[in-house]
Design an enzyme around this catalytic site. Structure first.
Site, PDB file in Angstrom:
ATOM      1  N   TYR A 132       0.805  -1.230   0.000  1.00  0.00           N
ATOM      2  CA  TYR A 132       0.000   0.000   0.000  1.00  0.00           C
ATOM      3  C   TYR A 132       0.836   1.277   0.000  1.00  0.00           C
ATOM      4  O   TYR A 132       0.295   2.358  -0.196  1.00  0.00           O
ATOM      5  CB  TYR A 132      -0.956  -0.002   1.198  1.00  0.00           C
ATOM      6  CG  TYR A 132      -2.004  -1.074   1.055  1.00  0.00           C
ATOM      7  CD1 TYR A 132      -3.283  -0.776   0.646  1.00  0.00           C
ATOM      8  CD2 TYR A 132      -1.682  -2.401   1.289  1.00  0.00           C
ATOM      9  CE1 TYR A 132      -4.234  -1.765   0.478  1.00  0.00           C
ATOM     10  CE2 TYR A 132      -2.621  -3.408   1.123  1.00  0.00           C
ATOM     11  CZ  TYR A 132      -3.889  -3.087   0.718  1.00  0.00           C
ATOM     12  OH  TYR A 132      -4.822  -4.069   0.547  1.00  0.00           O
ATOM     13  N   LYS A 179       3.189 -15.625   3.723  1.00  0.00           N
ATOM     14  CA  LYS A 179       3.394 -16.524   2.590  1.00  0.00           C
ATOM     15  C   LYS A 179       4.908 -16.704   2.446  1.00  0.00           C
ATOM     16  O   LYS A 179       5.484 -16.466   1.379  1.00  0.00           O
ATOM     17  CB  LYS A 179       2.735 -15.915   1.329  1.00  0.00           C
ATOM     18  CG  LYS A 179       2.724 -16.807   0.116  1.00  0.00           C
ATOM     19  CD  LYS A 179       1.875 -18.055   0.269  1.00  0.00           C
ATOM     20  CE  LYS A 179       1.997 -18.950  -0.947  1.00  0.00           C
ATOM     21  NZ  LYS A 179       1.430 -20.310  -0.724  1.00  0.00           N
ATOM     22  N   ASP A 212      -2.774 -19.171   2.213  1.00  0.00           N
ATOM     23  CA  ASP A 212      -3.709 -20.056   1.515  1.00  0.00           C
ATOM     24  C   ASP A 212      -4.350 -21.041   2.498  1.00  0.00           C
ATOM     25  O   ASP A 212      -5.564 -21.275   2.474  1.00  0.00           O
ATOM     26  CB  ASP A 212      -3.041 -20.787   0.338  1.00  0.00           C
ATOM     27  CG  ASP A 212      -1.654 -21.297   0.677  1.00  0.00           C
ATOM     28  OD1 ASP A 212      -1.087 -20.891   1.714  1.00  0.00           O
ATOM     29  OD2 ASP A 212      -1.115 -22.127  -0.083  1.00  0.00           O
ATOM     30  N   ASP A 236      -6.337  -7.408   4.434  1.00  0.00           N
ATOM     31  CA  ASP A 236      -7.433  -6.842   3.653  1.00  0.00           C
ATOM     32  C   ASP A 236      -8.276  -7.973   3.066  1.00  0.00           C
ATOM     33  O   ASP A 236      -9.509  -7.981   3.173  1.00  0.00           O
ATOM     34  CB  ASP A 236      -6.826  -5.971   2.544  1.00  0.00           C
ATOM     35  CG  ASP A 236      -7.864  -5.153   1.809  1.00  0.00           C
ATOM     36  OD1 ASP A 236      -8.984  -5.024   2.313  1.00  0.00           O
ATOM     37  OD2 ASP A 236      -7.551  -4.654   0.716  1.00  0.00           O
ATOM     38  N   ASP A 240     -12.300  -9.557   4.369  1.00  0.00           N
ATOM     39  CA  ASP A 240     -13.526  -9.642   3.560  1.00  0.00           C
ATOM     40  C   ASP A 240     -14.127 -11.034   3.711  1.00  0.00           C
ATOM     41  O   ASP A 240     -15.344 -11.195   3.788  1.00  0.00           O
ATOM     42  CB  ASP A 240     -13.231  -9.364   2.074  1.00  0.00           C
ATOM     43  CG  ASP A 240     -13.430  -7.901   1.712  1.00  0.00           C
ATOM     44  OD1 ASP A 240     -13.343  -7.046   2.621  1.00  0.00           O
ATOM     45  OD2 ASP A 240     -13.666  -7.601   0.521  1.00  0.00           O
TER      46      ASP A 240
END
Ligand code: ATP
Length: 343
Positions: A132, A179, A212, A236, A240
């Site tokens: 970001y 990750k 994942d 983020d 959701d």
């Protein structure tokens, strides 16, 4: 002195849900001075400033910021977003992004098994670094040889302080999500800082998951989670997912905090919801629960609990908007919460 709350409804659904949150705060007895600022796409098009210098000055003086959502088809999304929400997060150094997911009523859950529905978890998202920050560039733009780089920024200090915050708010377990098997450099730093900070909190259970696997486990059995700490992008995306597990974008709240300075900005997780904005049907619950997080942060935990309880009761009675199974308008859904606070 009443707390000074800067109010930034901004655009779209934000303009509809923030007034409901203020209505609920007043009914809960919040004796605050609310000051609304003209930060929105209209003002941006008129003045050329996402936030004018005068408004920025005033925002610095507020005890907290109650925020709606930014975005408008008439303006360049990235530049406008960077000038409002990302600027506030970065320049006020609101490095902790708390995104709770709590199931207030069984019928809002997409999970079939009853024993998998006791969802009450918190995502602690790093809020000032990652992709970001906008580092990178496009080389040979527009040609077949174009190369685009988007840098993922992770610092020793930034990673350490967000992991420390996760331990500060955890009740039973902290799960760190990265990750690091594919993003070996950034993931390596996260792994190093994770191990170092975790070693200082041997009383709290810890677990590491690749993002994942975390997504899969969140759908399989979200009740296993207490606190998840992760970087800006993964936070983020996963939030959701968790919002959907507890009733959708309309109910999810968030807090952007700097625990060192005490500054905070409180906003629903959803954006401007352009498909339903302006029709009086957007769900104000995410904004109301964000207001509840704000009063808790300002030192009024009983008021926060009262607001949360009123929201839970209104949802249970189906006195809510259509996205979560009611048939009330935005304003009537706010009134249903207010009614319970005044009883
Ligand atoms: P933006 O670009 O501003 O983020 P968006 O449409 O991409 O907007 P959201 O605003 O988060 O993203 O909305 C995603 C979808 O979720 C919306 O299209 C809408 O159908 C639903 N939604 C979002 N907020 C609400 C809400 N408050 N009440 C009901 N539904 C909502």
């Amino acid at each position: 002195m009443p707390e000074k709350i800067a109010v930034l409804p901004c655009d779209g659904a934000g303009k509809e849900v923030v007034p409901e949150a203020i209505k609920v705060l007043r009914a809960a007895g919040a004796d605050f001075a609310f000051e609304e600022f003209d930060v929105n796409a209209d003002a941006y098009l008129r003045t050329g400033h996402a936030i004018t210098p005068e408004v920025w000055n005033d925002l610095q003086k507020a005890d907290a910021i109650l925020f709606g959502a930014v975005g408008d088809p008439r303006v360049n999304d990235a530049a406008y977003l960077a000038g409002v929400l990302l600027r506030l997060r970065f320049e006020l150094d609101l490095y902790v992004n708390l995104r709770p997911a709590k199931l207030y009523d069984d019928r809002l859950s997409p999970i079939r098994r009853e024993d998998r529905r006791q969802v009450d978890l918190l995502i602690v998202r790093e809020n000032t670094e990652g992709i970001y920050v906008g580092l990178g560039g496009r080389f040979k733009k527009g040609t077949k040889d174009e190369v685009a780089l988007q840098e993922d920024v992770n610092t020793h200090g930034g990673v350490t302080r967000i992991i420390e915050h996760a331990f500060a708010v955890a009740k039973r377990e902290v799960v760190m999500v990265d990750k690091s098997n594919a993003m070996t450099h950034a993931g390596g730093l996260w792994q190093d800082r994770w191990k170092a900070v975790a070693a200082q909190h041997s009383n709290v259970k810890t677990r590491h998951l690749y993002v994942d696997a975390a997504a899969m486990q969140l759908v399989k059995d979200p009740t296993q989670f207490d606190v998840i700490v992760t970087g800006n992008l993964f936070g983020d995306i996963l939030s959701d997912l968790t919002a959907e597990l507890v009733g959708g974008m309309g109910v999810a709240p968030s807090a952007n905090l700097n625990p060192a300075t005490g500054r905070g900005l409180f906003e629903p997780v959803h954006g401007t919801a352009p498909d339903i904005a302006g029709q009086g049907i957007v769900n104000p619950t995410g904004a109301i629960l964000s207001a509840s997080m704000m009063v808790k942060h300002l030192g009024f935990p009983d008021m926060a609990d009262a607001i949360e309880g009123a929201v839970e009761s209104a949802i249970g009675a189906r006195e809510c908007t259509r996205d979560i199974g009611g048939n009330l308008s935005t304003s009537q859904a706010g009134d249903a919460v207010v009614k319970r606070l005044s009883d």
